[in-house]
Every structure is written in C-alpha cells, then in structure tokens.
Design a protein around this motif. Structure first.
Motif, mmCIF file in Angstrom:
data_model
loop_
_atom_site.group_PDB
_atom_site.id
_atom_site.type_symbol
_atom_site.label_atom_id
_atom_site.label_comp_id
_atom_site.label_asym_id
_atom_site.label_seq_id
_atom_site.Cartn_x
_atom_site.Cartn_y
_atom_site.Cartn_z
ATOM 1 N N VAL A 292 36.162 39.804 33.066
ATOM 2 C CA VAL A 292 36.820 41.019 32.591
ATOM 3 C C VAL A 292 38.234 40.683 32.139
ATOM 4 O O VAL A 292 39.040 40.152 32.917
ATOM 5 N N LEU A 293 38.523 40.996 30.876
ATOM 6 C CA LEU A 293 39.855 40.792 30.322
ATOM 7 C C LEU A 293 40.573 42.116 30.178
ATOM 8 O O LEU A 293 39.955 43.154 29.913
ATOM 9 N N ALA A 294 41.888 42.074 30.318
ATOM 10 C CA ALA A 294 42.750 43.232 30.051
ATOM 11 C C ALA A 294 44.118 42.715 29.641
ATOM 12 O O ALA A 294 44.676 41.837 30.321
ATOM 13 N N ARG A 295 44.602 43.205 28.519
ATOM 14 C CA ARG A 295 45.919 42.819 28.009
ATOM 15 C C ARG A 295 46.073 41.301 27.909
ATOM 16 O O ARG A 295 47.120 40.734 28.241
ATOM 17 N N GLY A 296 45.014 40.636 27.475
ATOM 18 C CA GLY A 296 45.068 39.201 27.252
ATOM 19 C C GLY A 296 44.948 38.335 28.480
ATOM 20 O O GLY A 296 45.089 37.109 28.382
ATOM 21 N N GLN A 297 44.664 38.941 29.634
ATOM 22 C CA GLN A 297 44.557 38.161 30.862
ATOM 23 C C GLN A 297 43.212 38.421 31.545
ATOM 24 O O GLN A 297 42.636 39.506 31.432
ATOM 25 N N LEU A 298 42.737 37.405 32.255
ATOM 26 C CA LEU A 298 41.505 37.541 33.024
ATOM 27 C C LEU A 298 41.837 38.215 34.345
ATOM 28 O O LEU A 298 42.547 37.655 35.181
ATOM 29 N N ILE A 299 41.326 39.438 34.535
ATOM 30 C CA ILE A 299 41.679 40.187 35.739
ATOM 31 C C ILE A 299 40.595 40.121 36.809
ATOM 32 O O ILE A 299 40.858 40.433 37.977
ATOM 33 N N ALA A 300 39.371 39.723 36.427
ATOM 34 C CA ALA A 300 38.299 39.637 37.426
ATOM 35 C C ALA A 300 37.148 38.824 36.866
ATOM 36 O O ALA A 300 36.917 38.798 35.655
ATOM 37 N N GLN A 301 36.443 38.153 37.762
ATOM 38 C CA GLN A 301 35.190 37.494 37.393
ATOM 39 C C GLN A 301 34.297 37.445 38.619
ATOM 40 O O GLN A 301 34.766 37.311 39.750
ATOM 41 N N GLY A 302 32.998 37.597 38.388
ATOM 42 C CA GLY A 302 32.062 37.586 39.503
ATOM 43 C C GLY A 302 30.722 38.145 39.084
ATOM 44 O O GLY A 302 30.442 38.356 37.901
ATOM 45 N N THR A 303 29.872 38.405 40.061
ATOM 46 C CA THR A 303 28.561 38.981 39.802
ATOM 47 C C THR A 303 28.717 40.427 39.346
ATOM 48 O O THR A 303 29.787 41.052 39.544
ATOM 49 N N PRO A 304 27.679 40.998 38.734
ATOM 50 C CA PRO A 304 27.767 42.420 38.368
ATOM 51 C C PRO A 304 28.158 43.314 39.546
ATOM 52 O O PRO A 304 28.955 44.250 39.380
ATOM 53 N N GLN A 305 27.629 43.032 40.724
ATOM 54 C CA GLN A 305 27.991 43.836 41.892
ATOM 55 C C GLN A 305 29.466 43.675 42.243
ATOM 56 O O GLN A 305 30.154 44.656 42.575
ATOM 57 N N ASP A 306 29.974 42.439 42.174
ATOM 58 C CA ASP A 306 31.402 42.207 42.426
ATOM 59 C C ASP A 306 32.262 43.031 41.468
ATOM 60 O O ASP A 306 33.259 43.634 41.874
ATOM 61 N N ILE A 307 31.887 43.016 40.196
ATOM 62 C CA ILE A 307 32.686 43.693 39.168
ATOM 63 C C ILE A 307 32.638 45.202 39.348
ATOM 64 O O ILE A 307 33.655 45.890 39.181
ATOM 65 N N ARG A 308 31.490 45.733 39.695
ATOM 66 C CA ARG A 308 31.379 47.181 39.937
ATOM 67 C C ARG A 308 32.329 47.631 41.038
ATOM 68 O O ARG A 308 32.879 48.735 40.980
#
Length: 246
Positions: free
Chosen positions: A217-233
């Motif tokens: 997941v990117l926001a404002r040019g930075q990676l703010i999160a990465q993981g499994t779909p459950q992690d991201i939810r």
C-alpha cells in the motif's frame, strides 16, 4: 533468493518527490498487488521497475542481478513480461498473428512481409492461446473481440517470452466483474504452474483481496503497509489513508 528485490527505490522531479525509499520483495509464483489512492506513486514505482522511468535512487534486482535503469526492451529480454492498462494488440492482425509476432520478437526474428512469417511459431502460438482460453478464436481479428478476450490475448503475448516476472498494469481495467474474476483466476493458475512472479496494480478491490497473496500500500509516495490481505484489512494506517476513515 527473491525473484524480485526492490530496495530504497526513489524518484524525484526536482524538489518534488514522487516516490521515496520503497523496499519490497517478490517470490516466484507469488501474486503481489500494488495499491494506493490516486497520486500515491503506484504508476511511478511500476514504471521504474519496468524501465519506463529512470530511478533517482535505489536498486531493482531480478534473481539477484541488477536491472535498475535498463531500457524496457533489455529488461524484457532478461525475463520480464508486461501487460498494459490499455491492451496493446494489433487490431488488424488475427489473434494467432498477434501471439506469433510476440514469439518472433522473443526469438529475435523479423520479416518485412507478414506473409513470410505467418507460418512461423504457429504451434507455439496455439499452445499459448490454449492456456488463456483463446485457441478457438485464433483466426479472428483482434478488432472483432470483446475487450475481456483482448486482455486474454495480451496475456498470451506477454507469456511468449517465457517471463519469470510478469508486470500487469491495471489488468482488469474496463472489464465486467465476472471477466475480472476469470482473468485473474487464469493469471493465478498460470503463475502457479509456471512459477512466475506477478506484480500488478489494480483499483478493483475485489480483485486485490480475492487474488493477491500479499499487498503493498502506497500513500504520498511512501510504502505505508505490506502484508497479507488480512493484514492489510486490519491495518489502522491503511484504513485511515486508503479507505478514508479520516
């Protein structure tokens, strides 16, 4: 060793920072989604990996070997296939001819007259079209096809180079829900069978959460999160920035 390793990837336009310090990896056979709101830096990141944009800082490794700032054709020759948001096929060519053209390019062959090349690699083209469910339409012109079928042809063309890594830019853009599901299920099956890593950008969340093994997941040019779909939810920052809870 990871199939793809991206470290500290950055792209600056003068004082404007489009992407800053992004790092992630992708394994063979894995489907990795790259998402974020408009302007988050998805396309910039994607195009730096594919060679369409120069990297300001950072490194991209394919199976441990640098491909940073190589021309797109050189990256393709090293085993990276690509599909585009707007399908890149020749409408005046038949389905088979489009795939044969990709095979000709992969094998380093070209001819001035299509009639001469029309017989080359037809069996291989038919085999690829069988994989994507388009063998029965091999002799139709691409201009006659439904858009979802054109995207299948484009996938067959991308597979012609036997890529180890497949980059898919908005693969289901413009498709109906059922077509989206069918194309991504096909992509997942092919990736597993060929042990090909897939990095894709996507706006349709049913596709992302239904088919990605992991999500960036990117926001404002930075990676703010990465993981499994459950992690991201469940990630609070993703909920705030991407899903609009603030």
């Amino acid at each position: 060793m990871s199939l793809l390793e991206v470290t500290h990837l950055s792209r600056h336009y003068g004082d404007f920072i489009a992407v800053e310090n992004i790092s992630f990896s992708l394994q063979a056979g894995e489907l990795l989604a790259l998402i974020g709101p408009n302007g988050a830096g998805k396309s910039t990141t994607f195009n730096m990996i594919g060679g369409q944009l120069a990297v300001t800082r950072g490194q991209v490794l394919l199976e441990g070997k640098p491909i940073t700032n190589l021309a797109p054709r050189r990256i393709w020759k090293k085993g990276v296939g690509r599909t585009f948001q707007i399908a890149a096929t020749f409408g005046s060519f038949t389905v088979a001819q489009n795939v044969q053209n990709a095979l000709l390019s992969h094998h380093g062959r070209s001819y001035s007259f299509w009639q001469t090349a029309d017989r080359l690699y037809r069996d291989q083209a038919d085999a690829l079209l069988e994989q994507v469910g388009m063998r029965g339409q091999a002799d139709r012109h691409c201009s006659e096809l439904a858009y979802g079928d054109v995207k299948r042809v484009e996938l067959a063309m991308a597979l012609a180079s036997e890529p180890r890594l497949l980059l898919m830019d908005e693969p289901t853009a413009g498709m109906a829900p059922q077509e989206r599901q069918e194309l991504m299920a096909l992509t997942r099956d092919i990736a597993r069978a060929r042990n090909t890593g897939v990095l894709f950008t996507e706006h349709s969340m049913d596709v992302v959460f239904g088919f990605a093994d992991r999500i960036l997941v990117l926001a404002r040019g930075q990676l703010i999160a990465q993981g499994t779909p459950q992690d991201i939810r469940q990630d609070p920052q993703v909920q705030q920035v991407y899903f609009g809870t603030r």
